[in-house]
Scaffold this active site. Structure first.
Site, PDB file in Angstrom:
ATOM      1  N   GLU A  21       0.777  -1.214  -0.060  1.00 35.90           N
ATOM      2  CA  GLU A  21       0.087  -0.135   0.101  1.00 35.90           C
ATOM      3  C   GLU A  21       0.865   1.319   0.050  1.00 35.90           C
ATOM      4  OE1 GLU A  21      -2.607  -1.415   3.262  1.00 35.90           O
ATOM      5  OE2 GLU A  21      -4.087  -0.376   2.002  1.00 35.90           O
ATOM      6  N   TYR A  53     -16.629  26.364   1.579  1.00 37.69           N
ATOM      7  CA  TYR A  53     -16.576  25.078   1.399  1.00 37.69           C
ATOM      8  C   TYR A  53     -15.423  24.476   0.308  1.00 37.69           C
ATOM      9  CZ  TYR A  53     -20.503  25.925  -1.704  1.00 37.69           C
ATOM     10  OH  TYR A  53     -21.326  26.643  -2.426  1.00 37.69           O
ATOM     11  N   GLU A  73      -7.727   6.068  10.578  1.00 38.81           N
ATOM     12  CA  GLU A  73      -7.741   6.835  11.653  1.00 38.81           C
ATOM     13  C   GLU A  73      -6.854   8.110  11.781  1.00 38.81           C
ATOM     14  OE1 GLU A  73      -7.571   3.787  11.669  1.00 38.81           O
ATOM     15  OE2 GLU A  73      -8.680   2.861  13.114  1.00 38.81           O
ATOM     16  N   LYS A  98     -13.061   3.976   3.435  1.00 40.55           N
ATOM     17  CA  LYS A  98     -12.273   3.262   2.559  1.00 40.55           C
ATOM     18  C   LYS A  98     -12.790   2.112   1.719  1.00 40.55           C
ATOM     19  CE  LYS A  98      -7.445   1.503   2.489  1.00 40.55           C
ATOM     20  NZ  LYS A  98      -6.232   1.070   3.584  1.00 40.55           N
TER      21      LYS A  98
HETATM   22  N1  LIG Z   1      -8.817   0.269  12.178  1.00 38.69           N
HETATM   23  C1  LIG Z   1      -8.252  -0.022  11.054  1.00 38.69           C
HETATM   24  N2  LIG Z   1      -7.897  -1.280  10.659  1.00 38.69           N
HETATM   25  C2  LIG Z   1      -7.241  -1.256   9.531  1.00 38.69           C
HETATM   26  C3  LIG Z   1      -6.750  -0.382   8.588  1.00 38.69           C
HETATM   27  C4  LIG Z   1      -7.178   0.762   9.134  1.00 38.69           C
HETATM   28  O1  LIG Z   1      -6.748   1.976   8.610  1.00 38.69           O
HETATM   29  N3  LIG Z   1      -7.661   1.140  10.344  1.00 38.69           N
HETATM   30  N4  LIG Z   1      -6.022  -0.598   7.452  1.00 38.69           N
HETATM   31  C5  LIG Z   1      -5.875  -1.870   7.020  1.00 38.69           C
HETATM   32  C6  LIG Z   1      -5.291  -2.099   5.736  1.00 38.69           C
HETATM   33  O2  LIG Z   1      -4.390  -0.841   5.293  1.00 38.69           O
HETATM   34  C7  LIG Z   1      -6.247  -2.444   4.752  1.00 38.69           C
HETATM   35  O3  LIG Z   1      -7.285  -1.435   4.579  1.00 38.69           O
HETATM   36  C8  LIG Z   1      -5.632  -3.075   3.389  1.00 38.69           C
HETATM   37  O4  LIG Z   1      -6.842  -3.498   2.584  1.00 38.69           O
HETATM   38  C9  LIG Z   1      -6.403  -3.009   8.049  1.00 38.69           C
HETATM   39  N5  LIG Z   1      -6.693  -2.794   8.962  1.00 38.69           N
END
Ligand SMILES: Nc1nc2c(c(=O)[nH]1)N=C([C@H](O)[C@@H](O)CO)CN2
Length: 126
Positions: A21, A53, A73, A98
């Protein structure tokens, strides 16, 4: 309280905890709500205090394009804290989506809320 909102603001970002990523742009979608007082803006002398905005959009694009983020987060916290700092608002809600992160869910995300405690105190006094 009145709310200025921006729905489904879409940005490509470097985001994620996995190695693959780090060099791969992924779609993040933002839903934003910012407190405002539309009665206040009726007075033309206070027009400067409306929240633009398009400016909010620019701030978000600039923040998200600057670096790689680990967690959604982290993005949500940075945006919420920056909006509270840059604009005259006492409350903000930032939802970061996402989509596609989990193959058997249509969406995942985080929603954070922040208050400008200093501004809240001064509003209570006046
Ligand atoms: N609480 C979260 N858990 C996960 C995140 C995140 O940003 N916050 N990110 C991932 C990985 O990047 C995932 O999105 C890959 O597809 C996994 N868990």
């Amino acid at each position: 309280m009145d709310i200025l909102f921006i729905d489904r603001l879409t940005v490509m970002a470097y985001i994620g905890i996995n190695d693959w990523e780090k060099n791969c742009l992924q779609k993040l979608i933002f839903d934003l709500q910012l407190s405002c007082n539309t009665e206040f803006f009726k007075d033309h002398q206070s027009i400067v205090s409306y929240i633009d905005y398009t400016h909010v959009n620019q701030v978000i694009l600039s923040l998200v394009s600057q670096k790689h983020f680990y967690l959604i987060e982290d993005v949500a916290n940075l945006i919420a804290n920056t909006l509270i700092e840059k604009f005259c608002i006492y409350w903000v809600r930032v939802k970061v989506n996402k989509p596609g992160a989990i193959h058997n869910a249509c969406n995942v995300g985080i929603c954070v809320e922040r208050k400008n405690k200093t501004l809240l105190k001064s509003l209570k006094k006046s």
